[in-house]
Each structure stands twice: as C-alpha cells, then as structure tokens.
Design an enzyme around this catalytic site. Structure first.
Site, short mmCIF file in Angstrom:
data_model
loop_
_atom_site.label_atom_id
_atom_site.label_comp_id
_atom_site.label_asym_id
_atom_site.label_seq_id
_atom_site.Cartn_x
_atom_site.Cartn_y
_atom_site.Cartn_z
CG HIS A 136 -2.08 -0.97 1.09
ND1 HIS A 136 -3.12 -0.87 1.84
CD2 HIS A 136 -2.26 -1.97 0.19
CE1 HIS A 136 -3.96 -1.99 1.47
NE2 HIS A 136 -3.37 -2.51 0.54
CG HIS A 145 -3.80 -11.26 -2.06
ND1 HIS A 145 -4.35 -10.83 -3.36
CD2 HIS A 145 -3.82 -10.23 -1.19
CE1 HIS A 145 -4.43 -9.39 -3.37
NE2 HIS A 145 -3.90 -9.13 -2.10
C1 HEM Z 1 -6.20 -9.03 4.82
C2 HEM Z 1 -5.12 -8.97 3.95
C3 HEM Z 1 -5.47 -8.41 2.33
C4 HEM Z 1 -6.71 -7.96 1.92
C5 HEM Z 1 -8.00 -8.14 2.53
C6 HEM Z 1 -6.36 -7.69 0.54
C7 HEM Z 1 -7.28 -7.32 -0.27
C8 HEM Z 1 -6.94 -6.61 -1.70
C9 HEM Z 1 -7.84 -6.04 -2.46
C10 HEM Z 1 -9.19 -5.93 -2.39
C11 HEM Z 1 -7.09 -5.51 -3.62
C12 HEM Z 1 -7.65 -4.96 -4.92
C13 HEM Z 1 -8.12 -5.88 -5.83
C14 HEM Z 1 -8.47 -5.48 -7.20
O1 HEM Z 1 -9.71 -4.88 -7.43
O2 HEM Z 1 -7.71 -5.30 -8.14
C15 HEM Z 1 -5.75 -5.79 -3.34
C16 HEM Z 1 -4.77 -5.42 -4.06
C17 HEM Z 1 -3.49 -5.75 -3.79
N1 HEM Z 1 -2.91 -6.30 -2.76
FE1 HEM Z 1 -3.80 -7.13 -1.40
N2 HEM Z 1 -5.02 -7.69 0.42
C18 HEM Z 1 -4.44 -8.19 1.64
C19 HEM Z 1 -3.28 -8.40 1.76
C20 HEM Z 1 -2.05 -8.17 0.87
C21 HEM Z 1 -0.89 -8.61 1.05
C22 HEM Z 1 -0.31 -9.30 2.29
C23 HEM Z 1 0.04 -8.18 -0.02
C24 HEM Z 1 1.31 -8.32 -0.28
C25 HEM Z 1 2.31 -8.85 0.49
C26 HEM Z 1 -1.05 -7.48 -0.98
C27 HEM Z 1 -0.77 -6.93 -2.18
C28 HEM Z 1 -1.62 -6.29 -2.86
C29 HEM Z 1 -1.15 -5.41 -4.08
C30 HEM Z 1 0.28 -5.32 -4.44
C31 HEM Z 1 -2.42 -5.13 -4.47
C32 HEM Z 1 -2.46 -4.26 -5.86
C33 HEM Z 1 -2.05 -2.73 -5.38
C34 HEM Z 1 -2.37 -1.88 -6.37
O3 HEM Z 1 -1.48 -1.73 -7.34
O4 HEM Z 1 -3.35 -1.14 -6.57
N3 HEM Z 1 -2.23 -7.66 -0.36
N4 HEM Z 1 -5.69 -6.40 -1.97
#
Ligand code: HEM
Length: 686
Positions: free
Chosen positions: A185, A433
């Site tokens: 983030h 994820h």
């Molecule tokens: C409870 C934990 C987490 C939740 C609920 C969550 C949820 C989400 C959601 C809803 C999205 C947007 C999906 C879309 O519409 O494209 C997203 C994007 C992303 N998540 Fe997670 N995530 C979690 C943990 C993580 C972790 C642990 C990582 C990496 C170590 C991660 C990396 C990313 C990345 C890189 C994006 C794209 C960011 C961007 O360029 O907009 N997330 N995640």
C-alpha cells in the site's frame, strides 16, 4: 548473479547466457554485461534497445508540482471534506515540474527524486513494465486465447486452483503478511473508475453487452458456484483501472498503461500522503506533529469526514473510521494497527526531536521526524522483511542488501527507474494473498488465546481495534499466530467473503479479482515471463513441469487451450517455492528486480550518504537507524505489550524467545541534537 538460488530446469541451462544478456538490459546501469551469445540474442538485444528507448521517453510531462521550498497552507480555500474527496476521486495525469529545487527532503508526490526524469516514481504516473502489454486489440481490450476464444473465467480459475486448505507456515507470523500489505500500500494503488459504476444488475445478474457501462469487466459466476447456488448471484462488480488513455496523459499513444495514484517509492506515503494537499490535511502544524484523535487516553488517526464512503459498513457516522495517507487504511484490523504504529512513531519522534532541538520550527521537526520514520521503515523492509521473501543469499548477491561495514552504501543510480512494476503489483505481490488468515487471534500477555475475530466481520470497520484491550491483543496475535503457508491455497474469508456486507452470507472474491486485474492490465503470459527470467519457453503444458507440480499442470490443461494462454498471475502462483524464499522462480525474478529498482532508483534511500541529496544522515545517525527492528516500533507505540520476541516476523522459538521490551535495541536520538546546550529536557527519553 540474478538467480543464484533458483533451481532452473535442465532445459534452461543452455540459455543462461541469454538470460544474463537480457537481465543486464533490465538494469540499464549494467549494460556492460551484455554479451552476444547467438542470433537469438541479437533479436533480444534489438528488443532491449527498443524497451530502453521507450522507457527513457515514456514518462514525459507529468506531475502536479508543488515546491518544497515554499510551504504553503493548502487548506486555504478548501474544506477538509473537499480535500478528502479529492484524495479519492481527483485522478488526473501528473504534470512535469518546470524545475526541481535542491530539496533536502523528499517531495510528497515523489516528483524530483530523479533530477533528470522528475516524474519517475511520482504519484499519478503509469506503473513500470518489464515486458510490453498484450491486449486483445493491441491497445486496451482484455486479452483473448491464442485461438481467439475467451480465456477461462477468473471465478472458475479461483474455484479450481485457489481453494481453502489450511496449512500454517512453520516459521513466519501473520506480521510478515501484514507488513507486506503495508509495503504494497506504499508502492501502488490503481486509479479506480467511479466505484459507483454498476457492472451487474442490482440483484447480481449480468447486464446485456450493450448495457454494460464503459470500463466494466464483470466477474461471472459459473454454474455450480457455491455463491450462485445459495444466492443466485451470477455476476460480481469489477471496474477497470484508469489508464493513460482514459486520463489523456501525454504518453497515451499506442497500447494503454495503467496509472497508480500514489508514489512508487518506499516513502510511507500511506502515512504522509502522496501529494502536498493531502499531507497538509494530515498535519497538526504544531511541533511537527501529525493530526490525531484522542480517545481513552490514546492517539488514533483522525476521523474520516465521509464515514459512509470510507467505512461503508460502519453502524454510525461516529464510529471510528480513519483518515490517513492511503485510503485503504480501514480495510482490515491488523492493517489499521500497523498504520497506527507508524503514525504514533512519527509523533513520538517529533516529541523527542522538539525537546532535543527547542529552536527547530514545526516544519523542521516534521521533516526530520518523517525522514527518520521512513528510514527505519526502509531498514525494516530491506533487512528484516525482504530476506524472508526473496532469500538471504539472493538478497546479497543481487545488491538488495549489503554486509554492514558501518558505512554508507551509495548505490543510487539515476539511470534506474524506481517505478512499481505492473508485474510486481498486479501479480507477484498479490501471490501473498495466500498468506492471509481468516480469523485473527486476540492474545493475552501470557499468549493465551482470549478469542478471535472473523476478518469479514471487520473489513472497513477499524473500530474493533479501539475496543477494550484489543489493540495490544490483536498485536500479540499478529506477531504470534503463524501466517498461512505461501502456496496456491487461499482463505475463504477473502475468496468467498471479501467485503461481505453485514448480514449477507457472501462477498467478493480476491483471487478472481487478481486474475481479472492481470487481464485488465494486459500482462504478458506466464510463458513470456519464463523466458524473461531465463527459463525455457514452454511449447506444451508438460514443459511447465520444471516449475509447476504435475497435479497443477493437469488443472491448467483443463482451464486453458494453449501454454501461451496461461495468465502470469495464475502460472506463477502454482510454482514450486525456491528453497530459502517464499517465491517460485518467476515470482522471485520479478520480486528481486522490483526491490533492486526501489532502492537503487531512490535518491533519498536511507543508506545513501549526503552527496546525492545534500541531506543524507551522518554516519552516526545511519548506524543508529540500523539498530531498529519492527519489535522496537511495537514496543514504543503499543499500549503495554510488555514482552515480545526480538524478530516479530519470525515465530517464537528457542532462538527468538519472548523478552522484555527493555532488551530490544532502540535508536538513540541524541545523534539528532544539533548542538549540545547542556542537559536537555529530552534526556529522560533515553
Ligand atoms: C487481509 C489482507 C488483505 C486483503 C483483504 C487484501 C485485499 C486486496 C484488494 C481488495 C485488492 C484490490 C483488488 C483489485 O480490485 O484489483 C488488493 C490489491 C493488492 N494487494 Fe492485497 N489484500 C491483503 C493483503 C495483501 C498482502 C499481504 C499483500 C502483499 C504482501 C497484498 C498486495 C496487494 C497488491 C500489490 C495489490 C495491488 C495494489 C495496486 O497496485 O493497486 N495484499 N488487495
């Protein structure tokens, strides 16, 4: 060099020369490593030259520039609410600054970090790319299979390949996952179209093609889908990311590129904001402090103005709902905990600095506290967190981290573009994820489980972290509970219940969204990235067996028609993990490249000496920063954690036992005292 820890298949060995050739080109500074191996290499070289040329020209006039030298009160003429709405919706292409001042602190929007290419790494610019995009029409439409048929539905892929199978990681805690999300983030946020756009009917049915609003990419549920069976939902909302074409960016000709609205740098933009206006909104303008709300004698992030927008599931507009540098702050409870830790750390540093240097004004205290906070966070990211994910030896061999000899590193290279790679943010990072755990433990000081909370009960409802002793109990849970093992299995809380509305049985599907986003962003296929990463191109599905276990290769044949059709995010998520890392070969390749660029392309990286910026740390200060661990930040900013293990990303063990916070090393801020004026009021802090 690059893949010292990667076990590549037999077929790859003959191509190592080409691999080195190509990788030399990925890091423009190391072009000297290019060596022509055979005719095929000439082809690669030609391609590389085109890539480099387009990279050096692909970020022209961007960035809304505001000089650091002339701080202005941007709140003049704006209400906080207007600014908050701006943070969410005012997506436009950044403008190039007319000139870059000799700023000793990094800008909020990341502009002017690179003096020759001032928009590199800045907010509201496109992601970087290792390979050119592949769209159905060559410009922007979703890719099709080689045959011209539709690719398998993202939800079908999610149901077949990413079921929930609970396997605990034997070594790492949930804090490793959670810190990963903080980093993610900080590095990117897709520019989203209006979230109110409906890509399905109100009752979850697909719209006719001619009724589908522009920018829609609905996720369809196949027959037999568990959610469809219970609720008859056949369609989940999904909007496409805004691109250089949507925003009429100067670089919008040719194939389209997605825009990230936050800075690409590891600069705690999730705490400080990604532009000067948001930063002004977050500051107190008093003794260098960030704004906080006081409740129960504790400091919490300020309340969001538009609670129904920021926390749609809140029971009332007075329920805690936070405002921070990043709009995702409220997404899940442990994410909110870590955001609060870094917010409080800023104010703790500001308090000490202002007592050490009573002659400093608000601006100086703010910037110095921000600089130290970012440096500690970068240190934790590179030396404590990253080696877990990409391996210790691999990190040293690829100049991601360095043996500490107590000096500066000075590896800044102005030719390295620090942009967050589309491949990293849209595929590799999202592989993690799989580390998510659906129920978060609440632990006592004695590490007894007092209860747990269900993730989908608390998406976008951070109020839970303020209740009773939850802040400490959740923190102890996060640093004690194992994360889920890095593999293809994903917790149902995010594949069936993501953002589940109160009282409803189901929500959205994060893995289906990951696959859809991969296609929305036009990432080239898994096979293309195998070649980029030095593995042989697969001509048949069986050729994937060097990296993907047989049972999953068989599943791929059920889903896809041709090995070239396999999406990057799908193929890479099924790879066998490289020993000593949490990544398969292709993910490791992309991950390593990303974090090389993130440090070598950041002029303000904390290990650089002053020559680059005029504002590096002194050696004494740098060596103090190097003492920090995430455990220390938790000790200083939790309520009364009392004991924890020194390395909180690692599970408690014989070599990582619970100990008092008094035994966890801390950064001595006396090294930031400008002049010794006798005994300072701040001495009692040490
Ligand atoms: C409870 C934990 C987490 C939740 C609920 C969550 C949820 C989400 C959601 C809803 C999205 C947007 C999906 C879309 O519409 O494209 C997203 C994007 C992303 N998540 Fe997670 N995530 C979690 C943990 C993580 C972790 C642990 C990582 C990496 C170590 C991660 C990396 C990313 C990345 C890189 C994006 C794209 C960011 C961007 O360029 O907009 N997330 N995640």
């Amino acid at each position: 060099m690059f893949y010292s820890e990667v076990e590549i298949g037999q077929k790859a060995k003959g191509r190592v020369g080409i691999m080195f050739t190509f990788l030399g080109a990925i890091k423009p500074h190391s072009i000297r490593r290019i060596k022509i191996v055979n005719m095929q290499s000439y082809f690669y070289l030609g391609f590389i030259v085109i890539l480099l040329f387009s990279a050096s020209n692909s970020h022209p006039e961007f960035i809304n520039f505001i000089t650091e030298a002339e701080p202005t009160n941007f709140l003049d003429g704006f209400s906080i609410q207007e600014l908050e709405e701006q943070q969410n919706t005012d997506v436009q292409c950044a403008q190039s600054p007319e000139f870059c001042p000799a700023a000793i602190y990094r800008s909020y929007d990341g502009s002017c970090n690179n003096l020759k290419n001032p928009t590199w790494g800045a907010s509201q610019t496109p992601y970087g790319r290792l390979l050119p995009p592949k769209y159905g029409d060559g410009i922007s439409s979703a890719a099709l299979a080689k045959s011209g048929n539709e690719l398998p539905w993202p939800r079908s892929i999610s149901l077949l390949l990413y079921p929930e199978v609970k396997i605990e990681d034997p070594k790492f805690t949930l804090a490793a996952m959670q810190f990963g999300q903080i980093i993610a983030h900080d590095m990117s946020l897709i520019a989203e179209p209006n979230t109110a756009t409906q890509c399905c009917t109100q009752d979850g049915q697909p719209l006719q093609a001619n009724q589908l609003p522009a920018g829609c990419f609905p996720i369809l549920l196949p027959e037999g889908d568990p959610q469809r069976q219970v609720t008859n939902t056949k369609c989940l909302n999904f909007g496409r990311t805004l691109t250089t074409r949507d925003l009429n960016c100067p670089s919008a000709s040719g194939a389209t590129d997605q825009v990230t609205i936050i800075t690409h740098f590891l600069d705690l933009s999730n705490v400080y904001g990604s532009n000067a206006q948001v930063n002004q909104m977050l500051r107190e303008f008093n003794r260098g402090r960030l704004r906080v709300a006081q409740r129960n004698h504790r400091e919490w992030p300020p309340q969001a103005n538009n609670v129904s927008q920021s926390c749609p599931f809140a029971r009332s507009t007075t329920e805690a709902c936070y405002m921070a540098g990043d709009v995702r702050v409220n997404q899940n409870p442990q994410l909110a905990v870590l955001q609060i830790i870094f917010l409080r750390e800023h104010n703790r540093l500001a308090q000490i600095l202002s007592e050490l240097n009573p002659h400093w004004d608000d601006e100086t205290i703010f910037q110095e506290a921000r600089k130290i906070n970012i440096a500690m966070y970068q240190h934790i990211t590179y030396y404590e967190w990253l080696p877990i994910f990409i391996g210790v030896t691999n990190s040293y061999n690829n100049k991601i981290i360095f043996e500490s000899k107590g000096g500066f590193v000075n590896d800044y290279n102005p030719k390295v573009n620090p942009a967050t790679l589309n491949e990293h943010a849209t595929s590799t990072s999202r592989f993690y994820h799989s580390l998510i755990v659906g129920f978060l433990d609440l632990l006592s000081k004695q590490r007894q489980v007092l209860g747990n909370i269900r993730l989908s009960d608390w998406f976008n409802r951070p109020t839970v972290v303020e209740s009773g002793d939850n802040f400490d109990q959740l923190t102890r849970g996060m640093i004690t509970q194992p994360e889920s093992k890095a593999n293809q299995f994903v917790d149902k809380e995010v594949t069936q219940h993501l953002f589940r509305p109160p009282g409803q049985p189901f929500g959205r599907d994060l893995k289906a969204a990951d696959v859809a986003r991969n296609r929305d962003h036009g990432l080239s296929s898994y096979n293309d990235y195998r070649v980029l990463c030095g593995l042989p191109k697969a001509h048949s599905f069986d050729d994937f067996l060097d990296t993907i276990p047989k049972e999953n290769v068989e599943k791929l044949t059920l889903l896809y028609e041709d090995p070239d059709d396999v999406d990057l995010t799908v193929g890479s998520s099924l790879e066998k993990i490289v020993p000593g890392t949490l990544a398969g070969p292709v993910n490791l390749c992309i991950f390593t490249e990303q974090f090389y660029r993130s440090r070598a392309g950041d002029r303000y990286f904390y290990e650089n000496g002053s020559p680059n910026t005029g504002a590096g740390f002194t050696l004494d200060q740098l060596n103090e920063i190097r003492k920090v661990t995430m455990a220390r930040l938790l000790c200083d900013n939790g309520h009364n954690l009392a004991k924890l293990q020194p390395f909180i990303f690692l599970r408690i063990s014989f070599s990582n036992q619970l100990t008092s916070c008094d035994n966890i090393p801390s950064v001595n801020l006396l090294h930031w005292k400008e002049e010794k004026l006798g005994t300072s009021n701040a001495d009692h802090f040490f």
